[in-house]
Design an enzyme around this catalytic site. Sequence first.
Site, PDB file in Angstrom:
ATOM      1  CG  ASP A 131      -1.952   1.113   1.196  1.00  0.00           C
ATOM      2  OD1 ASP A 131      -2.540   1.356   0.118  1.00  0.00           O
ATOM      3  OD2 ASP A 131      -2.172   1.756   2.235  1.00  0.00           O
ATOM      4  CB  SER A 157      -6.247   2.923   0.434  1.00  0.00           C
ATOM      5  OG  SER A 157      -4.880   3.242   0.253  1.00  0.00           O
ATOM      6  CD  GLN A 163      -4.741   1.420  -2.819  1.00  0.00           C
ATOM      7  OE1 GLN A 163      -4.320   2.561  -2.999  1.00  0.00           O
ATOM      8  NE2 GLN A 163      -4.245   0.618  -1.878  1.00  0.00           N
TER       9      GLN A 163
END
Length: 286
Positions: A197, A217, A267
């Site tokens: 991430d 996110s 993502q």
Amino acid sequence: MHESHELHRVLDLEPMGDDTFRGPAMDSDVFVRTFGGHTAAQAIAAATATIEDDKRVHSLHSYFLRPCKADDDTTYTVTRLKDGRSFSTRRVEAWQDEALCYSMIASFHHANDAGPEHAEPMPDLPAPETLEIPSTIPSGVTGAERDYREWDIRIAADGPTPDAASTVSGRSIWFRYKYELPDEDAFHACALVYMSDMTLLFSALAAHPEYEAQLASLDHTVWFFRPVRVNEWLLYHQSSPSATSGRSLVQGRLFDASGNLVALVAQEGLTRELQTGETQVPVRRS
């Protein structure tokens, strides 16, 4: 605590009974909200703790539902959805103050099946040893270098590479953990989720270097193809094929130093126009 033990501390969950675990809070002078990789890595660590040793994670799909507070521990509840001969499936929920912050479903597969083999080749980029260690990392978080001090991060390509003609925005980085880690596939898979991430959403702004956007996110998916060791060099080849309506889709392919494709990350994140006086990611005010 010595700084080289921080990743161990993050992934050392406290069992609380009934497939429930407590994950330690962040040790951060910067973040107000828990870093998404921190939450996702602890969630997969909780799921892995309920899986028999002959299976390893091959995919996870998750949503960030509301911000977690960086200073607070997080409680993870695991639901055993399936335990088959080949696959096991777990649902993990992350809670703070009786509020559901994050939800994941992860699948685990044994390593005994055989089938066809192929993989996308690694792009031709400079080797990490030839690159300078940057003074800042492309995360969109001022001062994040302290939080990622245990990782060696080097920029291999600051923009789309020629092999990604359909990608509008992108970036490639090499990274590795600086210190020794347990020689366990499960631990390294959790550590990879932690790092997956970091910097990914910010690659959507590589084509818009002057644009100031609020970053967060929204979801996170990882497919694991081959065992990995995060204290060895990994290339994170990041790309963003589309951005619209304040959201950006980003993808990342992870290769080991031998050129093997070890994982793929996808993502969608918030990249909304930043309001006056705000920061891209909420940070502590001095």
